[in-house]
Design a protein around this motif. Structure first.
Motif, PDB file in Angstrom:
ATOM      1  N   VAL A   1       8.241  32.214   6.513  1.00 55.50           N
ATOM      2  CA  VAL A   1       7.713  32.426   7.855  1.00 55.50           C
ATOM      3  C   VAL A   1       8.774  32.347   8.729  1.00 55.50           C
ATOM      4  CG1 VAL A   1       6.941  30.010   7.796  1.00 55.50           C
ATOM      5  CG2 VAL A   1       5.782  31.705   9.158  1.00 55.50           C
TER       6      VAL A   1
ATOM      7  N   TYR B   1       6.342  36.488   6.456  1.00 54.09           N
ATOM      8  CA  TYR B   1       5.256  36.339   7.743  1.00 54.09           C
ATOM      9  C   TYR B   1       6.007  36.243   8.954  1.00 54.09           C
ATOM     10  CZ  TYR B   1       2.032  34.987   3.993  1.00 54.09           C
ATOM     11  OH  TYR B   1       1.386  34.979   2.950  1.00 54.09           O
TER      12      TYR B   1
ATOM     13  N   THR C   1      -0.217  32.505  11.426  1.00 56.89           N
ATOM     14  CA  THR C   1       1.460  32.560  11.298  1.00 56.89           C
ATOM     15  C   THR C   1       1.770  30.930  11.569  1.00 56.89           C
ATOM     16  OG1 THR C   1       1.863  34.872  11.435  1.00 56.89           O
ATOM     17  CG2 THR C   1       3.715  33.282  11.846  1.00 56.89           C
TER      18      THR C   1
END
Length: 317
Positions: free
Chosen positions: A144, A174, A200
């Motif tokens: 992420v 992400y 997120t």
């Protein structure tokens, strides 16, 4: 039938020759015989492999002086992870050495069999580290981005690394579909309330390990050069005692985030909890000495990859 271009074919040959020389340990005469070319051609292909950065070298031997510095830093700042690489007095690069060490540490985490969440910031050093990564199949992990991938003019942010990482690492990624800074705190709240962004942000808070760059303050700092802050805004922050930034979050000499209008506009995810995540800063260089010191003293990071010169500065009383 489509034929490969001459350039691509030569790079393929260079990659093969480079592999034979550096990995298989073959001599240039043996490479020439194996590939049915002259020794001079084999030599040129090996040189081409190096020039085109097809060959990436990692030094696995620990250097005693670096180990001693690392242990002293671990004790002084209570670090979860610390790695010190040799300094090159003749180099002006801000990434050489630590980018390779950063890539190796990222790779170690990604090779774990148990699922993890890996959060990543942005910047030149992190991009250089990600560019060193080999292809890794790790569908069990989630990666992420802590920072937005949109520049101040609406274009893709060049040093956002999540997409570069996606090219090498086969895992769920992400991205953060926002700029680093927005125009007002109210705009940030509105954007963060969106379901896509909220998801997120929630994943980033679960990070097991986090890799970030540490930025310095100044009119030549990345936040100014990349167009996120104007010169007067930067000078104003420095008057308030700003020492550095991580993912756009600006902190003072004590390492604490500043309570000011700029931080209210930062759209990045908060830096994951240092209680539950190993947050590793990757940075070195005289320009960043004060920023790195503030980051480790204030526990913005609890891990560090740096070089000997920076380590020696951090250990001064």
């Amino acid at each position: 039938m489509v034929r490969k271009s001459e350039t691509q074919g030569r790079l393929d040959d260079a990659a093969r020759a480079g592999w034979l020389y550096y990995v298989a340990g073959r001599t240039q005469d043996e490479i020439a015989s194996s590939m049915s070319i002259s020794r001079q051609s084999a030599q040129r292909l090996v040189s081409l492999a190096v020039a085109e950065r097809l060959i990436k070298v990692r030094l696995d031997h620990p250097i005693a002086a670096c180990l001693e510095l690392a242990e002293a830093l671990r004790k002084k700042y209570d670090l979860k992870h610390i790695e010190v690489v040799p300094s090159d007095p003749g180099s002006t690069s801000t990434t050489v050495g630590i980018a390779e060490a950063g890539a190796a540490e990222i790779e170690r985490w990604l090779k774990r069999s148990d699922p993890i969440v890996l959060a990543i910031g942005t910047g030149r050093t992190l991009k250089a580290a990600v560019d060193q990564l080999p292809v890794i199949e790790c569908p069990q992990h989630r990666i992420v981005s802590l920072t937005g991938n949109i520049g101040p003019d609406g274009s893709a942010a060049y040093y956002n690394v999540i997409f570069s990482m996606a090219d090498a690492v086969k895992a769920r990624h992400y991205p953060m579909p926002l700029p680093v800074l927005v125009t007002a705190a109210e705009e940030r709240e509105l954007l963060h309330a969106q379901a896509l962004v909220r998801s997120t942000l929630d994943i980033s808070a679960q990070a097991d390990v986090t890799f970030v760059g540490i930025g310095e303050m100044g009119i030549d700092a990345p936040l100014c050069l990349d167009g996120f802050l104007g010169k007067e805004e930067m000078l104003g922050l420095m008057k308030l005692g700003a020492s550095g930034e991580i993912c756009g979050w600006i902190f003072g000499g004590d390492g604490k985030l500043l309570d000011n209008a700029i931080n209210e506009r930062v759209a990045s995810a908060p830096i994951p909890s240092r209680e539950t995540s190993t947050v590793i800063g990757i940075a070195k260089g005289k320009r960043k000495f004060e920023a790195i010191k503030a980051a480790v003293e204030g526990r913005q990071v609890n891990g560090l990859i740096t070089d000997e010169a920076t380590a020696e500065f951090l250990l001064r009383d």
